[in-house]
Design a protein around this motif. Structure first.
Motif, mmCIF file in Angstrom:
data_model
loop_
_atom_site.group_PDB
_atom_site.id
_atom_site.type_symbol
_atom_site.label_atom_id
_atom_site.label_comp_id
_atom_site.label_asym_id
_atom_site.label_seq_id
_atom_site.Cartn_x
_atom_site.Cartn_y
_atom_site.Cartn_z
ATOM 1 N N MET A 135 0.846 -1.187 0.000
ATOM 2 C CA MET A 135 0.000 0.000 0.000
ATOM 3 C C MET A 135 0.885 1.240 0.000
ATOM 4 O O MET A 135 1.778 1.369 0.814
ATOM 5 C CB MET A 135 -0.905 -0.020 1.241
ATOM 6 C CG MET A 135 -1.770 1.215 1.425
ATOM 7 S SD MET A 135 -3.011 1.419 0.128
ATOM 8 C CE MET A 135 -4.089 0.062 0.487
ATOM 9 N N LEU A 156 -6.321 3.610 4.725
ATOM 10 C CA LEU A 156 -6.115 2.531 3.758
ATOM 11 C C LEU A 156 -4.794 1.805 4.008
ATOM 12 O O LEU A 156 -4.715 0.583 3.901
ATOM 13 C CB LEU A 156 -6.133 3.095 2.335
ATOM 14 C CG LEU A 156 -7.494 3.276 1.675
ATOM 15 C CD1 LEU A 156 -7.337 3.981 0.338
ATOM 16 C CD2 LEU A 156 -8.183 1.935 1.481
ATOM 17 N N ASP A 157 -3.776 2.568 4.350
ATOM 18 C CA ASP A 157 -2.469 1.975 4.639
ATOM 19 C C ASP A 157 -2.553 1.030 5.829
ATOM 20 O O ASP A 157 -1.968 -0.056 5.836
ATOM 21 C CB ASP A 157 -1.457 3.091 4.910
ATOM 22 C CG ASP A 157 -0.039 2.561 5.031
ATOM 23 O OD1 ASP A 157 0.316 1.659 4.251
ATOM 24 O OD2 ASP A 157 0.702 3.051 5.903
ATOM 25 N N SER A 160 -4.872 -2.123 4.948
ATOM 26 C CA SER A 160 -4.308 -3.013 3.940
ATOM 27 C C SER A 160 -3.469 -4.140 4.551
ATOM 28 O O SER A 160 -3.232 -5.149 3.910
ATOM 29 C CB SER A 160 -3.447 -2.224 2.959
ATOM 30 O OG SER A 160 -2.280 -1.740 3.604
ATOM 31 N N ARG A 161 -3.057 -3.964 5.779
ATOM 32 C CA ARG A 161 -2.228 -4.985 6.432
ATOM 33 C C ARG A 161 -3.039 -6.218 6.806
ATOM 34 O O ARG A 161 -2.470 -7.276 7.045
ATOM 35 C CB ARG A 161 -1.548 -4.390 7.667
ATOM 36 C CG ARG A 161 -0.745 -3.134 7.352
ATOM 37 C CD ARG A 161 -0.114 -2.526 8.591
ATOM 38 N NE ARG A 161 0.393 -1.177 8.327
ATOM 39 C CZ ARG A 161 1.544 -0.925 7.722
ATOM 40 N NH1 ARG A 161 2.320 -1.922 7.337
ATOM 41 N NH2 ARG A 161 1.932 0.318 7.511
ATOM 42 N N MET A 181 -6.582 -6.456 5.363
ATOM 43 C CA MET A 181 -7.729 -6.546 4.465
ATOM 44 C C MET A 181 -7.478 -7.625 3.416
ATOM 45 O O MET A 181 -6.403 -7.694 2.833
ATOM 46 C CB MET A 181 -7.974 -5.200 3.776
ATOM 47 C CG MET A 181 -9.205 -5.193 2.866
ATOM 48 S SD MET A 181 -9.303 -3.652 1.898
ATOM 49 C CE MET A 181 -9.603 -2.456 3.201
ATOM 50 N N ILE A 209 -8.488 -9.602 -0.207
ATOM 51 C CA ILE A 209 -9.119 -9.415 -1.506
ATOM 52 C C ILE A 209 -9.604 -10.777 -1.992
ATOM 53 O O ILE A 209 -8.820 -11.701 -2.170
ATOM 54 C CB ILE A 209 -8.138 -8.808 -2.527
ATOM 55 C CG1 ILE A 209 -7.642 -7.445 -2.009
ATOM 56 C CG2 ILE A 209 -8.798 -8.641 -3.880
ATOM 57 C CD1 ILE A 209 -6.626 -6.793 -2.912
ATOM 58 N N THR A 219 -4.059 -5.318 -7.141
ATOM 59 C CA THR A 219 -2.963 -4.669 -6.437
ATOM 60 C C THR A 219 -3.497 -3.601 -5.508
ATOM 61 O O THR A 219 -4.547 -3.007 -5.761
ATOM 62 C CB THR A 219 -1.976 -3.999 -7.423
ATOM 63 O OG1 THR A 219 -2.652 -2.938 -8.092
ATOM 64 C CG2 THR A 219 -1.444 -4.999 -8.428
ATOM 65 N N SER A 220 -2.790 -3.372 -4.407
ATOM 66 C CA SER A 220 -3.216 -2.361 -3.449
ATOM 67 C C SER A 220 -3.157 -0.964 -4.054
ATOM 68 O O SER A 220 -3.858 -0.062 -3.631
ATOM 69 C CB SER A 220 -2.337 -2.427 -2.197
ATOM 70 O OG SER A 220 -0.977 -2.231 -2.522
ATOM 71 N N ARG A 221 -2.277 -0.791 -5.045
ATOM 72 C CA ARG A 221 -2.179 0.510 -5.701
ATOM 73 C C ARG A 221 -3.501 0.883 -6.348
ATOM 74 O O ARG A 221 -3.926 2.040 -6.327
ATOM 75 C CB ARG A 221 -1.052 0.496 -6.746
ATOM 76 C CG ARG A 221 -0.901 1.806 -7.513
ATOM 77 C CD ARG A 221 -0.496 2.954 -6.599
ATOM 78 N NE ARG A 221 -0.677 4.236 -7.250
ATOM 79 C CZ ARG A 221 -0.519 5.396 -6.643
ATOM 80 N NH1 ARG A 221 -0.205 5.441 -5.365
ATOM 81 N NH2 ARG A 221 -0.700 6.522 -7.296
ATOM 82 N N LEU A 249 -6.412 0.078 -5.299
ATOM 83 C CA LEU A 249 -7.320 0.484 -4.233
ATOM 84 C C LEU A 249 -7.169 1.972 -3.935
ATOM 85 O O LEU A 249 -8.149 2.686 -3.760
ATOM 86 C CB LEU A 249 -7.043 -0.332 -2.966
ATOM 87 C CG LEU A 249 -7.443 -1.804 -2.976
ATOM 88 C CD1 LEU A 249 -6.986 -2.474 -1.687
ATOM 89 C CD2 LEU A 249 -8.954 -1.946 -3.135
ATOM 90 N N LEU A 277 -14.553 -6.711 -0.765
ATOM 91 C CA LEU A 277 -13.357 -6.923 0.035
ATOM 92 C C LEU A 277 -13.741 -7.484 1.404
ATOM 93 O O LEU A 277 -14.857 -7.282 1.871
ATOM 94 C CB LEU A 277 -12.595 -5.609 0.203
ATOM 95 C CG LEU A 277 -12.246 -4.846 -1.082
ATOM 96 C CD1 LEU A 277 -11.514 -3.555 -0.750
ATOM 97 C CD2 LEU A 277 -11.388 -5.702 -1.997
#
Length: 232
Positions: free
Chosen positions: A1, A117-118, A121-122, A124, A126, A134-136, A138, A178
């Motif tokens: 992320m 989000l950061d 993302s650790r 979360m 998909i 990709t997290s990008r 998101l 998600l």
């Protein structure tokens, strides 16, 4: 992320300039015929450059604005016309400063959205059914939704920036299916929301998402009307 540290200085400057434009328009309750939009845009650029201590020469700013309006004319030389435009810009700066009450600090949701989000993302997940790989992606989608909310000037004013950021993340979670571990139903999502903002409630969440959906419905309706007009 991607984290806040990945946002470049140029992106921050553009964000400050654009936010000034939106805030000026919101506070002035701007309509197309009320104020000259080019003068306001140039003034917002000038104020933002001063606020960010990134000096922009006023002559360059006037010439860019002038050439945007009159692309077939040469650049302005030092003349009565140039001084008239310069005085107009200075007067408009003073006007906008008074409108803002000499207060230029505005807490936008962007930094909260990226931070939340950061963190999420650790843990979360998909699911295989979602097209996001990709997290990008998101971040891009979340920031696009936030940008679209500025079509409703008052939305950012009516709700706390933390609440807007949380609502956008929840909208992203539901739209792309998600999963957050431990969240087995919709009611449990309020638990992670309250970690980020203790004042977040389900009622606030519903209100913000409703406003965001209204924005998209308005844009969709406007596009349909535009297409019908072109067809005629």
């Amino acid at each position: 992320m991607t984290s806040l540290s990945s946002v470049t200085n140029e992106e921050k400057k553009r964000y400050v300039i654009i936010s000034y434009m939106f805030e000026c328009a919101a506070k002035l309750r701007l309509k197309e015929t009320d104020f000259d939009q080019y003068t306001l845009a140039a003034t917002a650029l000038s104020l933002a450059s001063k606020y960010e201590e990134e000096h922009v020469k006023i002559r360059d700013l006037i010439n860019v604005t002038y050439r945007t309006l009159h692309p077939d004319r040469p650049y302005l030389r030092i003349s009565n016309e140039y001084h008239r435009l310069r005085n107009t810009l200075v007067d408009c700066e003073l006007f906008l400063i008074r409108i803002h009450g000499f207060h230029f600090q505005f807490n936008h949701p962007n930094k909260y959205l990226l931070h939340y989000l950061d963190t999420l993302s650790r843990w979360m997940l998909i699911t295989p059914s979602t097209p996001i790989k990709t997290s990008r992606n998101l971040i891009d989608i979340a920031m696009s939704i936030l940008q679209d909310t500025y079509y409703d000037f008052t939305l950012i004013k009516d709700f706390a920036p933390q609440h807007v950021a949380i609502a956008i993340i929840y909208l992203l979670i539901k739209t792309y299916n998600l999963e957050i571990p431990g969240m087995t139903n919709d009611d449990e999502h309020i638990n992670w929301m309250k970690v980020f903002s203790s004042t977040m409630t389900n009622d606030i969440l519903v209100d913000i998402i409703t406003r965001i959906n209204t924005v998209y419905k308005y844009v969709e309706r406007t596009l349909e009307q535009s297409m019908e007009t072109k067809a005629d």
